[in-house]
Design a protein around this motif. Structure first.
Motif, PDB file in Angstrom:
ATOM      1  N   LYS A   6      66.758  52.281  44.867  1.00 20.12           N
ATOM      2  CA  LYS A   6      68.153  52.056  45.218  1.00 20.12           C
ATOM      3  C   LYS A   6      68.364  50.631  45.708  1.00 20.12           C
ATOM      4  N   GLN A   7      67.415  50.144  46.513  1.00 22.27           N
ATOM      5  CA  GLN A   7      67.526  48.777  47.016  1.00 22.27           C
ATOM      6  C   GLN A   7      67.438  47.771  45.876  1.00 22.27           C
ATOM      7  N   MET A   8      66.509  48.003  44.938  1.00 25.07           N
ATOM      8  CA  MET A   8      66.322  47.083  43.825  1.00 25.07           C
ATOM      9  C   MET A   8      67.578  47.027  42.955  1.00 25.07           C
ATOM     10  N   LEU A   9      68.122  48.182  42.600  1.00 26.65           N
ATOM     11  CA  LEU A   9      69.313  48.217  41.761  1.00 26.65           C
ATOM     12  C   LEU A   9      70.529  47.688  42.516  1.00 26.65           C
ATOM     13  N   GLY A  10      70.611  48.035  43.794  1.00 25.27           N
ATOM     14  CA  GLY A  10      71.728  47.528  44.595  1.00 25.27           C
ATOM     15  C   GLY A  10      71.703  46.028  44.724  1.00 25.27           C
ATOM     16  N   ASN A  11      70.503  45.480  44.926  1.00 26.55           N
ATOM     17  CA  ASN A  11      70.373  44.030  45.031  1.00 26.55           C
ATOM     18  C   ASN A  11      70.752  43.351  43.722  1.00 26.55           C
ATOM     19  N   LEU A  12      70.350  43.962  42.600  1.00 28.24           N
ATOM     20  CA  LEU A  12      70.688  43.388  41.300  1.00 28.24           C
ATOM     21  C   LEU A  12      72.197  43.321  41.115  1.00 28.24           C
ATOM     22  N   ILE A  13      72.869  44.430  41.394  1.00 26.58           N
ATOM     23  CA  ILE A  13      74.295  44.502  41.155  1.00 26.58           C
ATOM     24  C   ILE A  13      75.066  43.619  42.146  1.00 26.58           C
ATOM     25  N   ALA A  14      74.528  43.502  43.369  1.00 23.31           N
ATOM     26  CA  ALA A  14      75.207  42.716  44.389  1.00 23.31           C
ATOM     27  C   ALA A  14      74.937  41.216  44.263  1.00 23.31           C
ATOM     28  N   ALA A  15      73.897  40.855  43.540  1.00 24.41           N
ATOM     29  CA  ALA A  15      73.469  39.453  43.486  1.00 24.41           C
ATOM     30  C   ALA A  15      74.252  38.672  42.429  1.00 24.41           C
ATOM     31  N   GLU A  16      75.559  38.760  42.525  1.00 27.35           N
ATOM     32  CA  GLU A  16      76.449  37.999  41.646  1.00 27.35           C
ATOM     33  C   GLU A  16      76.225  38.320  40.168  1.00 27.35           C
ATOM     34  N   VAL A  17      75.812  39.548  39.900  1.00 31.39           N
ATOM     35  CA  VAL A  17      75.690  39.991  38.515  1.00 31.39           C
ATOM     36  C   VAL A  17      77.070  40.381  38.006  1.00 31.39           C
ATOM     37  N   ASP A  18      77.450  39.855  36.865  1.00 25.41           N
ATOM     38  CA  ASP A  18      78.755  40.159  36.278  1.00 25.41           C
ATOM     39  C   ASP A  18      78.649  41.507  35.561  1.00 25.41           C
ATOM     40  N   VAL A  19      78.870  42.579  36.315  1.00 31.29           N
ATOM     41  CA  VAL A  19      78.659  43.911  35.755  1.00 31.29           C
ATOM     42  C   VAL A  19      79.632  44.208  34.614  1.00 31.29           C
ATOM     43  N   ASP A  20      80.847  43.716  34.695  1.00 33.57           N
ATOM     44  CA  ASP A  20      81.803  43.938  33.614  1.00 33.57           C
ATOM     45  C   ASP A  20      81.331  43.265  32.323  1.00 33.57           C
ATOM     46  N   TYR A  21      80.739  42.079  32.477  1.00 30.45           N
ATOM     47  CA  TYR A  21      80.188  41.387  31.307  1.00 30.45           C
ATOM     48  C   TYR A  21      79.101  42.232  30.649  1.00 30.45           C
ATOM     49  N   TRP A  22      78.202  42.785  31.480  1.00 36.16           N
ATOM     50  CA  TRP A  22      77.077  43.533  30.920  1.00 36.16           C
ATOM     51  C   TRP A  22      77.530  44.842  30.280  1.00 36.16           C
ATOM     52  N   ILE A  23      78.500  45.516  30.881  1.00 36.00           N
ATOM     53  CA  ILE A  23      79.020  46.740  30.271  1.00 36.00           C
ATOM     54  C   ILE A  23      79.656  46.430  28.918  1.00 36.00           C
ATOM     55  N   GLN A  24      80.433  45.352  28.855  1.00 40.04           N
ATOM     56  CA  GLN A  24      81.064  44.973  27.597  1.00 40.04           C
ATOM     57  C   GLN A  24      80.014  44.600  26.556  1.00 40.04           C
ATOM     58  N   ALA A  25      78.999  43.843  26.970  1.00 41.04           N
ATOM     59  CA  ALA A  25      77.947  43.440  26.040  1.00 41.04           C
ATOM     60  C   ALA A  25      77.164  44.646  25.531  1.00 41.04           C
ATOM     61  N   LEU A  26      76.868  45.586  26.429  1.00 40.57           N
ATOM     62  CA  LEU A  26      76.155  46.801  26.026  1.00 40.57           C
ATOM     63  C   LEU A  26      76.976  47.607  25.031  1.00 40.57           C
ATOM     64  N   ASN A  27      78.266  47.730  25.268  1.00 42.73           N
ATOM     65  CA  ASN A  27      79.112  48.521  24.377  1.00 42.73           C
ATOM     66  C   ASN A  27      79.420  47.811  23.068  1.00 42.73           C
ATOM     67  N   CYS A  28      79.178  46.522  23.017  1.00 44.22           N
ATOM     68  CA  CYS A  28      79.336  45.775  21.758  1.00 44.22           C
ATOM     69  C   CYS A  28      78.015  45.669  20.994  1.00 44.22           C
ATOM     70  N   GLY A  29      76.948  46.177  21.570  1.00 41.55           N
ATOM     71  CA  GLY A  29      75.645  46.112  20.909  1.00 41.55           C
ATOM     72  C   GLY A  29      75.020  44.732  20.938  1.00 41.55           C
ATOM     73  N   ASN A  30      75.370  43.944  21.952  1.00 43.44           N
ATOM     74  CA  ASN A  30      74.889  42.565  22.028  1.00 43.44           C
ATOM     75  C   ASN A  30      73.702  42.380  22.967  1.00 43.44           C
ATOM     76  N   VAL A  31      73.132  43.474  23.461  1.00 46.34           N
ATOM     77  CA  VAL A  31      72.048  43.385  24.436  1.00 46.34           C
ATOM     78  C   VAL A  31      70.732  43.830  23.808  1.00 46.34           C
ATOM     79  N   THR A  32      69.701  43.032  24.015  1.00 45.44           N
ATOM     80  CA  THR A  32      68.341  43.401  23.627  1.00 45.44           C
ATOM     81  C   THR A  32      67.535  43.599  24.907  1.00 45.44           C
ATOM     82  N   ILE A  33      66.801  44.717  24.984  1.00 53.25           N
ATOM     83  CA  ILE A  33      66.048  45.054  26.185  1.00 53.25           C
ATOM     84  C   ILE A  33      64.564  45.104  25.836  1.00 53.25           C
ATOM     85  N   ALA A  34      63.748  44.511  26.688  1.00 52.69           N
ATOM     86  CA  ALA A  34      62.296  44.572  26.512  1.00 52.69           C
ATOM     87  C   ALA A  34      61.649  44.713  27.879  1.00 52.69           C
ATOM     88  N   MET A  35      60.458  45.307  27.907  1.00 60.34           N
ATOM     89  CA  MET A  35      59.760  45.472  29.175  1.00 60.34           C
ATOM     90  C   MET A  35      58.255  45.420  28.925  1.00 60.34           C
TER      91      MET A  35
END
Length: 202
Positions: A6-35
């Protein structure tokens, strides 16, 4: 640990991450994920990269397990699960569903197969390796996150300039570098422990 996640995800979202940008990019199929996952000195770690042409979202974490039982396979499952929960957290934070199927590239073929395949009914914790993570992946995927795992060959940057590699191979190499750096500089609060890894939705 739930609090760590919870702390890790909260920090990510709170750390000036443009969540609206990422949701739009995900829904447009513009995101590539690797781990990528890593086992070193009987401790497990993972790192994940979300990439668009304009931004990258990168995070790392520990994979908990008794030292003599930690495996690369488990760290890869932990990375897959963390990516699922990040997507869930982004969707929940913005109140916008992620409607498009997402693809995550992983260099562990066994983890890819396990994460894509439902666990057979009647299978118990004794019959599936790292059942706790595999079952949690299945539960999250069945809700509001449609994530498909794909295999990518590891360490392709060892023989080829990284700029010449396909994007998924470049991101896998980046995740590999990130998890190595995280392992060398792990915050004390995120040091892997023998406790099971668990990410409750609530």
């Amino acid at each position: 640990q739930p609090d760590q996640v919870k702390q890790m995800l909260g920090n990510l979202i709170a750390a000036e991450v443009d969540v609206d940008y990422w949701i739009q990019a995900l829904n447009c199929g513009n995101v590539t994920i690797a781990m990528d996952g890593l086992v070193a000195v009987q401790r497990g770690y993972f790192a994940t990269v979300l990439h668009t042409d304009q931004q990258q979202l990168r995070f790392q974490g520990p994979c908990n397990r008794a030292r003599f039982m930690i495996t690369s396979y488990r760290t890869e499952l932990a990375g897959i699960l963390s990516a699922l929960y990040l997507l869930h957290a982004l969707s929940d934070f913005t109140r916008n569903a992620i409607t498009k199927k997402q693809y995550l590239f992983c260099d562990n073929a066994a983890a890819v197969i396990r994460a894509n395949k439902p666990i057979d009914p009647g299978v118990t914790t004794c019959l599936t390796a790292d059942y706790d993570l595999a079952k949690e992946i299945e539960v999250v995927k069945s809700r509001d996150v449609d994530l498909r795992m794909e295999w990518v060959k590891a360490h392709q940057d060892k023989l080829t300039f990284i700029e010449l590699l396909p994007l998924e191979a470049q991101l896998n190499a980046k995740a590999d570098a990130d998890v190595t750096d995280f392992r060398m500089n792990t915050p004390p609060s995120l040091t892997p422990t023998a406790n099971p890894l668990h990410f409750p939705l609530t």
